[in-house]
Write an enzyme that holds these catalytic residues in place. Structure first.
Site, PDB file in Angstrom:
ATOM      1  N   CYS A 244      11.261  -4.686  -1.896  1.00 51.44           N
ATOM      2  CA  CYS A 244      10.315  -4.748  -3.192  1.00 51.44           C
ATOM      3  C   CYS A 244      11.140  -4.481  -3.964  1.00 51.44           C
ATOM      4  O   CYS A 244      12.628  -4.751  -4.440  1.00 51.44           O
ATOM      5  CB  CYS A 244       9.657  -3.497  -3.326  1.00 51.44           C
ATOM      6  SG  CYS A 244       7.962  -3.588  -3.997  1.00 51.44           S
TER       7      CYS A 244
ATOM      8  N   ASP B 150       6.269   5.463  -4.343  1.00 54.42           N
ATOM      9  CA  ASP B 150       5.206   5.743  -4.957  1.00 54.42           C
ATOM     10  C   ASP B 150       4.706   6.573  -5.385  1.00 54.42           C
ATOM     11  O   ASP B 150       3.809   7.106  -5.963  1.00 54.42           O
ATOM     12  CB  ASP B 150       3.793   4.130  -4.777  1.00 54.42           C
ATOM     13  CG  ASP B 150       4.551   2.432  -5.214  1.00 54.42           C
ATOM     14  OD1 ASP B 150       5.209   2.001  -4.594  1.00 54.42           O
ATOM     15  OD2 ASP B 150       3.951   2.561  -6.919  1.00 54.42           O
TER      16      ASP B 150
HETATM   17  C1  RUB Z   1       5.878  -1.427  -6.293  1.00 52.97           C
HETATM   18  C2  RUB Z   1       6.723  -0.967  -5.913  1.00 52.97           C
HETATM   19  C3  RUB Z   1       8.227  -0.144  -6.255  1.00 52.97           C
HETATM   20  C4  RUB Z   1       7.736   1.432  -6.571  1.00 52.97           C
HETATM   21  C5  RUB Z   1       8.874   1.942  -7.384  1.00 52.97           C
HETATM   22  O1  RUB Z   1       5.433  -1.947  -6.401  1.00 52.97           O
HETATM   23  O2  RUB Z   1       6.832  -0.126  -4.101  1.00 52.97           O
HETATM   24  O3  RUB Z   1       9.030   0.353  -4.815  1.00 52.97           O
HETATM   25  O4  RUB Z   1       6.678   1.170  -7.202  1.00 52.97           O
HETATM   26  O5  RUB Z   1       8.943   1.483  -8.124  1.00 52.97           O
HETATM   27  P1  RUB Z   1       3.728  -3.175  -6.542  1.00 52.97           P
HETATM   28  P2  RUB Z   1      10.005   2.080  -9.886  1.00 52.97           P
HETATM   29  O6  RUB Z   1       5.370  -3.792  -7.618  1.00 52.97           O
HETATM   30  O7  RUB Z   1       2.984  -3.180  -6.545  1.00 52.97           O
HETATM   31  O8  RUB Z   1       3.632  -1.954  -8.052  1.00 52.97           O
HETATM   32  O9  RUB Z   1      11.286   2.502  -9.040  1.00 52.97           O
HETATM   33  O10 RUB Z   1      10.698   0.763 -10.598  1.00 52.97           O
HETATM   34  O11 RUB Z   1       8.782   3.221 -10.151  1.00 52.97           O
END
Ligand code: RUB
Length: 320
Positions: A125, A194
């Site tokens: 991701c 998340d």
């Molecule tokens: C984003 C996702 C990221 C986390 C952490 O999912 O799963 O790994 O949100 O991200 P989506 P961060 O694209 O569906 O929002 O470290 O940037 O908070």
């Protein structure tokens, strides 16, 4: 930006990633507070509450969102006048945004220490916290290489490889299903979160649990990079994290779907990785084993089990 505009952008994933949506919500509440007429405290509070509810309802899984909104809305708590309520919200939103950015920098410093010279890292991701660790390791002179997954169906991997490319980090781009084929070439998995539950399970982009399972089988360490406001207080009282299920057309065009009446598309956006597959969670407060999640919830978010008992009027003492 208007609250409705921010809410819409979060819903459509124009603003995405748990940290970014939390900061966007805080910013939207701050701007909304600035724009509201300050005639009457109750009306001010009600309007702010409506805005907060709208933002929280946009995406159900990333707990950073309700946590950020909770932190900002606490600015209303002891206000005696609409002006002080407004000030409270603006001040808290500003502090949250600054500390959130600073948290990612601190995580980068701590996380980078877990990366060794010569390491090959796999990420899944697009997590700014996870990428910050990788980029900091590279910046500090470590010779590293990355495997980044595609991340069907929304292809967040494209954002990740662009960031890694721009940082000059040698990167291999693979389809999600190729993780197990390459896991033996990998020294370390670094992902974001998340939500982190009280038992140390990590909720992150769909496919994360498969990645972590492969890593565990191959004896590859899994590091989660997560700011403390991604820990989920309400899991203390047994609340589960809702896994967002997104529209079918993200996976299959409506036209094809219509031609397959016996096929149902399932599109959960996140999954849950149990604590046993995670080695450490790097927070701005330090690197902790996942089993210490409760300490973060209590000490850093200030939501202990006692507060919940009070809030829910659960009687902890046995009645005679
Ligand atoms: C984003 C996702 C990221 C986390 C952490 O999912 O799963 O790994 O949100 O991200 P989506 P961060 O694209 O569906 O929002 O470290 O940037 O908070």
């Amino acid at each position: 930006m208007l609250v409705t505009e921010t809410a819409d952008k979060i819903k459509r994933m124009e603003i995405r990633g748990a940290g970014r949506i939390a900061r966007a919500a805080a910013q939207a509440l701050s701007e909304y507070a600035q724009s509201l007429p300050a005639d009457d405290l109750d009306t001010f509070r009600d309007k702010m509450k409506e805005a907060a509810d709208l933002l929280v309802a946009t995406r159900p899984t990333a707990v950073s969102l309700p946590n950020a909104v909770h932190i900002v809305m606490a600015g209303l708590e002891h206000a005696q006048t609409p002006d002080s309520a407004r000030e409270g919200v603006i001040q808290r939103a500003g502090t949250f945004i600054d500390t959130s950015r600073h948290a990612v920098e601190q995580i980068a410093q701590i996380g980078a220490r877990h990366i060794s010279d010569g390491d090959t890292i796999l990420t899944h991701c697009n997590s700014e916290a996870a990428l910050a660790c990788i980029i900091e390791a590279h910046r500090s002179g470590k010779d590293i290489e990355v495997f980044a997954t595609e991340v069907r169906p929304r292809n967040q991997g494209l954002v990740t490889i662009r960031t890694l490319n721009d940082a000059g980090i040698p990167t291999n781009f693979i389809v999600d299903s190729a993780v197990r084929s390459f896991i033996n070439d990998v020294d370390l998995v670094i992902i974001g979160a998340d939500a982190v539950t009280v038992n140390g399970a990590v909720v992150n982009k769909i496919g994360t649990s498969q990645v972590a399972h492969s890593a565990s089988e191959a004896r590859v360490n899994v590091i989660v990079a997560a700011e403390t406001y991604k820990f989920a207080p309400r899991t203390i009282i047994g609340e589960l994290i809702e896994i967002e299920e997104r529209p079918a057309e993200e996976v299959l065009s409506m036209e094809v779907a219509r031609s397959l009446p016996h096929v149902t598309v399932r599109n959960p956006a996140f999954d849950i990785t149990p604590a046993e597959y995670i080695d450490i969670i790097v927070t701005e407060a330090g690197a902790i084993p996942p089993q210490m999640a409760y300490v973060i919830i209590k000490e850093y978010l200030g939501w202990g089990i006692e507060e919940f008992h009070k809030a829910f009027e659960i009687n902890t003492r046995h009645e005679e």
